[in-house]
Design a protein around this motif. Structure first.
Motif, PDB file in Angstrom:
ATOM      1  N   UNK A 159     -39.688 -76.331 -14.478  1.00  0.00           N
ATOM      2  CA  UNK A 159     -39.270 -75.900 -13.146  1.00  0.00           C
ATOM      3  C   UNK A 159     -38.982 -77.093 -12.243  1.00  0.00           C
ATOM      4  N   UNK A 160     -39.784 -78.133 -12.372  1.00  0.00           N
ATOM      5  CA  UNK A 160     -39.552 -79.339 -11.575  1.00  0.00           C
ATOM      6  C   UNK A 160     -38.213 -79.965 -11.936  1.00  0.00           C
ATOM      7  N   UNK A 161     -37.901 -80.011 -13.229  1.00  0.00           N
ATOM      8  CA  UNK A 161     -36.639 -80.609 -13.644  1.00  0.00           C
ATOM      9  C   UNK A 161     -35.438 -79.754 -13.175  1.00  0.00           C
ATOM     10  N   UNK A 162     -35.592 -78.437 -13.188  1.00  0.00           N
ATOM     11  CA  UNK A 162     -34.505 -77.562 -12.706  1.00  0.00           C
ATOM     12  C   UNK A 162     -34.257 -77.800 -11.222  1.00  0.00           C
ATOM     13  N   UNK A 163     -35.311 -77.941 -10.441  1.00  0.00           N
ATOM     14  CA  UNK A 163     -35.152 -78.195  -9.009  1.00  0.00           C
ATOM     15  C   UNK A 163     -34.498 -79.548  -8.758  1.00  0.00           C
ATOM     16  N   UNK A 164     -34.831 -80.534  -9.599  1.00  0.00           N
ATOM     17  CA  UNK A 164     -34.182 -81.836  -9.451  1.00  0.00           C
ATOM     18  C   UNK A 164     -32.695 -81.744  -9.739  1.00  0.00           C
ATOM     19  N   UNK A 165     -32.304 -80.927 -10.716  1.00  0.00           N
ATOM     20  CA  UNK A 165     -30.887 -80.749 -11.001  1.00  0.00           C
ATOM     21  C   UNK A 165     -30.181 -80.041  -9.851  1.00  0.00           C
ATOM     22  N   UNK A 166     -30.879 -79.069  -9.259  1.00  0.00           N
ATOM     23  CA  UNK A 166     -30.265 -78.321  -8.161  1.00  0.00           C
ATOM     24  C   UNK A 166     -30.094 -79.164  -6.904  1.00  0.00           C
ATOM     25  N   UNK A 167     -30.922 -80.198  -6.758  1.00  0.00           N
ATOM     26  CA  UNK A 167     -30.793 -81.046  -5.567  1.00  0.00           C
ATOM     27  C   UNK A 167     -29.516 -81.870  -5.597  1.00  0.00           C
ATOM     28  N   UNK A 168     -28.991 -82.144  -6.804  1.00  0.00           N
ATOM     29  CA  UNK A 168     -27.730 -82.881  -6.961  1.00  0.00           C
ATOM     30  C   UNK A 168     -27.763 -84.192  -6.166  1.00  0.00           C
ATOM     31  N   UNK A 169     -28.860 -84.916  -6.352  1.00  0.00           N
ATOM     32  CA  UNK A 169     -29.071 -86.166  -5.618  1.00  0.00           C
ATOM     33  C   UNK A 169     -28.896 -87.342  -6.572  1.00  0.00           C
ATOM     34  N   UNK A 170     -28.249 -88.358  -6.092  1.00  0.00           N
ATOM     35  CA  UNK A 170     -28.061 -89.577  -6.879  1.00  0.00           C
ATOM     36  C   UNK A 170     -29.282 -90.471  -6.690  1.00  0.00           C
ATOM     37  N   UNK A 171     -30.007 -90.693  -7.796  1.00  0.00           N
ATOM     38  CA  UNK A 171     -31.241 -91.494  -7.758  1.00  0.00           C
ATOM     39  C   UNK A 171     -30.914 -92.917  -8.145  1.00  0.00           C
ATOM     40  N   UNK A 172     -31.034 -93.819  -7.212  1.00  0.00           N
ATOM     41  CA  UNK A 172     -30.802 -95.237  -7.473  1.00  0.00           C
ATOM     42  C   UNK A 172     -32.081 -95.896  -7.976  1.00  0.00           C
ATOM     43  N   UNK A 173     -32.002 -97.100  -8.580  1.00  0.00           N
ATOM     44  CA  UNK A 173     -33.228 -97.798  -9.012  1.00  0.00           C
ATOM     45  C   UNK A 173     -34.212 -98.039  -7.882  1.00  0.00           C
ATOM     46  N   UNK A 174     -33.701 -98.382  -6.683  1.00  0.00           N
ATOM     47  CA  UNK A 174     -34.613 -98.601  -5.563  1.00  0.00           C
ATOM     48  C   UNK A 174     -35.332 -97.317  -5.167  1.00  0.00           C
ATOM     49  N   UNK A 175     -34.588 -96.199  -5.148  1.00  0.00           N
ATOM     50  CA  UNK A 175     -35.208 -94.927  -4.797  1.00  0.00           C
ATOM     51  C   UNK A 175     -36.250 -94.509  -5.838  1.00  0.00           C
ATOM     52  N   UNK A 176     -35.948 -94.707  -7.133  1.00  0.00           N
ATOM     53  CA  UNK A 176     -36.918 -94.368  -8.187  1.00  0.00           C
ATOM     54  C   UNK A 176     -38.172 -95.234  -8.082  1.00  0.00           C
TER      55      UNK A 176
END
Length: 817
Positions: A17-34
């Motif tokens: 469920x967590x991974x599905x929500x991450x896909x739905x957010x459609x957010x670009x995760x940069x190395x700094x953000x991670x």
């Protein structure tokens, strides 16, 4: 950022469920953000996450893998190292291993800080082999690593030694010694010394300290304290009386090397003396520190250790005097110091002294009195002193001290008072006194009966007592309703067929005790009962005062050695038959005209009518009886009387050239060409048999030593035959379960050989006798055994390699197989 944290950390649902929500957010995760998300998730407390810390680390791992799978750009080294360090701090070894494998797949480099944290965590978790495997991959370039290998070696050695894996750490140092630098050798050696001290091996720790001194490395105070703690712990277990002497010798060595023992050093010794209850030595050390005899002054730990051993040994008055000196000298102590001492006094049921010490504590300490109030109030109420307990409770409430005990403890109706049980002495002297006295009287009466019936002296009372106890346990007793104690204990009836008369004459089978073949196989002994640890009889040989235990004994139960009415005992070993009686009778006959000294003169007195008439007709023998040796005129035993003569000296006059002496070591043999040739032949035979292969030193296996043995072979006439050299492994250093498991030597019995020879004779088989050269080398080794290269035959291309044995070399515990 906030949305990511809410989804990863505070989200509800499964990992999918967590991974599905991450896909739905459609957010670009940069190395700094991670990196920020990983760092924020690491520093959050466990209370803010869903579930336990393990679930938080698994959600972070799932987020990290999702980032790697859906990334638009390559993640840098910092992201991987940050994730690995986060999982390491969370102590999730599975997540840490997965992230390390992902780092290898991506070809990223692990930095030194991450490697140190990972190896330290693996060793603390008991996964030593995984830590060493990671270290090998880094050093052998199988895994990308950022920086030099030197910090990597130092980190793995320090991590292994911190948990006592000194042998594995020494294997790492031995294998990668060429990669070390001079400035880091001291740190490595100090870690090895610390590791052997943690492991508790004094011998290896002293070896490391000698190596450090030989190469000019100063041990330092911490290394000396580690060695002192190791020696004291060893003596505490095996030689408590040598605690002070060996510690004093080490402290003298510290002063000679320029290191002054501190208070911590003396506290290490006092801790072991306290555990060994060595009161006098502990008080002497405290006195020397108080009077300035040493350059270290006592602190509160020193006083606590001495007071602890005094109170535990019930020396309350002396302990109170030392406590008063501590207070008068103005030594700063904490509330914990008094709390621990009050706990000791309450434990030995000396509550009055505990209350007095609490009054002194209140005058010295103003804070942290709550735990001591809880301890004393509960102890007083449990002992029935509710008034004093209520007084302390009210005093604590008045002074604002926070208590953890309940006020119900002060109610006599709700608190159970512990009453001391009756002592074991009163029980024995009261209810069971009669039974114990009856049992004691029965044992004494049986013991006295056995001694007097056998006419034995009182020095055998212990054996008689043991035998009486042995017999009573096999007889019915009224205390058990006429039942037999042996039957109740073992569940079967005793066997009476082996019982014999105590103190009688016996002849045990003494072949196992004989030093050579001509020794008598039996001797007249006294039967002194039954062995409690063997299936055999106890037989005492009176002339030599030796006690034999034998299963095969011939008993003469009607004869007693110390009885005056019994038949004369067997002739003592001092009785001697002259050698002249062993000669033929013809050589002992005397001439007819020479009277014999042993011929009695005819008597002129008449025979008594009460005596039977002497026989007149004595049948003559065709062989004259041998005559006895004529007695000498004096009673002294001489060589001619006993038949002993001084042996004739036969001098060796053979003119044989003296063979040179056989060398005892390689250094003495290397200067002679014939011994060099003998060693070369032995090495050639070992190589032909494929006895070993050269490999790098192992990390986690001991390496045995080896040495040369030499033998000069001669012919029957004494001339030189050949020089023989043999390489022998030092198998006495092998460790059970590591490089050997079982040892046995199959030997054929002589009856088997005789039967084989008889069959060969009947069937006309040919018999051949031969000697097998290097017989032990025909046995293969199943265990991994490593040995140093032979002296004088070290491979110049691989001088640091060791021999991995494939054959059972002489000297190994597997060789006789």
């Amino acid at each position: 950022m906030k949305l990511l944290l809410d989804n990863v950390v505070h989200g509800i649902g499964s990992l999918e469920d967590m991974e599905i929500r991450l896909e739905q957010m459609n957010m670009r995760v940069t190395p700094d953000l991670a990196t920020k998300v990983i760092h924020s998730c690491k520093i959050l407390s466990a209370s803010t996450s869903i579930g336990s810390g393990r679930s938080r680390s698994r959600r972070l791992l799932r987020f990290f893998i999702w980032c790697l799978r859906s990334r638009d750009e390559d993640f840098g080294v910092d992201v991987f190292n940050c994730a690995i360090r986060a999982f390491t701090e969370m102590k999730d070894l599975t997540a840490m291993a997965i992230s390390i494998s992902e780092l290898q797949k991506m070809g990223c480099r692990m930095d030194a800080e991450t490697f140190v944290m990972v190896t330290d965590t693996l060793v603390k978790a008991g996964k030593v082999d995984e830590a060493i495997l990671l270290f090998r991959n880094v050093v052998e370039k199988k895994m990308p690593y950022e920086g030099d290998n030197l910090p990597c070696i130092t980190a793995i050695v320090h991590a292994l030694c911190s948990k006592g894996y000194a042998r594995k750490a020494e294997g790492v140092v031995r294998r990668y010694r060429d990669k070390l630098q001079e400035e880091n050798i001291g740190t490595i050696y100090r870690s090895l010394l610390h590791g052997w001290c943690i492991y508790g091996n004094v011998k290896e720790a002293q070896r490391i300290s000698k190596e450090m001194k030989s190469i000019g490395i100063n041990l330092g105070l911490s290394s000396y304290n580690d060695l002192l703690r190791c020696i004291c712990n060893r003596n505490l277990k095996f030689n408590p009386s040598g605690l002070v002497s060996e510690a004093t010798d080490l402290m003298m060595a510290m002063r000679s090397s320029g290191v002054t023992p501190t208070t911590v050093s003396f506290n290490i010794l006092l801790s072991c003396l306290t555990r060994a209850r060595r009161v006098k030595e502990a008080c002497d050390i405290l006195s020397s520190m108080m009077h300035g005899e040493v350059k270290s002054s006592p602190d509160q730990v020193t006083y606590y250790l001495v007071l602890k051993v005094l109170y535990l040994t019930n020396r309350i008055t002396k302990g109170n005097r030392i406590l008063d000196k501590l207070i008068s000298n103005g030594v700063m102590v904490e509330a914990r110091f008094f709390h621990c001492l009050i706990g000791i006094l309450c434990g030995i049921e000396n509550v009055n002294c505990a209350v007095e010490m609490f009054e002194k504590m209140k005058s010295q300490c103003r804070e942290n009195l709550g735990p001591t109030y809880d301890l004393l109030i509960e102890k007083l109420c449990r002992n029935g002193n509710f008034d004093l307990g209520k007084h302390f409770y009210d005093e604590a409430i008045e002074n604002g001290v926070v208590l953890k005990i309940s006020s119900d403890l002060l109610d006599p109706l709700k608190t159970q008072v512990f009453k001391p049980a009756r002592s074991q002495e009163k029980i024995i002297l009261g209810e069971y006194k009669g039974k114990v006295l009856l049992r004691r009287r029965r044992v004494i009466e049986t013991t006295r009966t056995l001694l007097h019936a056998a006419h034995l002296p009182f020095r055998f009372w212990a054996e008689a007592l043991q035998t009486s106890n042995y017999l009573i346990n096999r007889l019915p007793t009224s205390a058990l309703n006429s039942k037999i104690p042996y039957s109740l204990l073992h569940g079967r009836s005793p066997n009476y067929e082996h019982l014999k008369c105590f103190g009688c004459l016996c002849f045990p089978w003494l072949q196992p005790y004989t030093p050579h073949k001509l020794t008598p196989r039996s001797l007249p002994c006294i039967f002194l009962g039954y062995s409690p640890h063997h299936k055999g009889y106890r037989c005492f040989h009176l002339p030599t005062n030796k006690l034999y235990i034998s299963r095969h004994v011939k008993f003469l139960e009607q004869q007693f050695t110390f009885s005056s009415t019994s038949p004369p005992p067997i002739q003592s070993p001092r009785a001697y038959i002259p050698p002249s009686l062993l000669l033929p009778t013809s050589t002992l006959t005397t001439p007819a005209n020479q009277p014999s000294l042993n011929t009695p003169t005819p008597s002129t007195t008449s025979s008594s009518p009460n005596l039977p008439p002497e026989p007149q007709d004595i049948p003559s023998s065709s062989h004259p009886e041998p005559r006895a040796h004529p007695p000498t005129a004096h009673p002294m035993e001489t060589r001619s009387k006993t038949g002993h003569s001084r042996p004739k000296k036969i001098y060796d006059l053979l003119a044989v050239e003296d063979i040179s002496s056989t060398p005892s070591n390689y250094k003495a043999a290397a200067i002679h060409p014939h011994w060099q040739e003998a060693m070369s032949l032995e090495i050639e035979a070992l190589h032909n048999q494929h006895t070993w292969t050269l490999t790098p030193p192992p990390l986690d296996a001991p390496v045995l030593g080896c040495r040369w043995t030499y033998k000069t072979k001669t012919k029957p006439d004494g001339t030189l035959d050949r020089h023989k050299a043999r390489l022998v492994a030092q198998g006495h250093t092998q460790q059970y379960g590591i490089n050997y498991k079982d040892t046995f030597s199959p030997v054929a019995k002589m009856p088997t050989i005789r039967i084989l020879l008889i069959i060969a004779l009947q069937r006309h088989w040919p018999l051949l006798q031969f000697d097998v050269n290097n017989a032990f080398l025909h046995g293969d080794l199943k265990e991994e055994v490593y040995m140093q290269q032979p002296p004088g035959f070290i491979d110049p291309a691989r001088p640091n390699h060791v021999c991995k044995l494939h054959k059972a070399l002489y000297g190994l515990k597997q060789a006789p197989r």
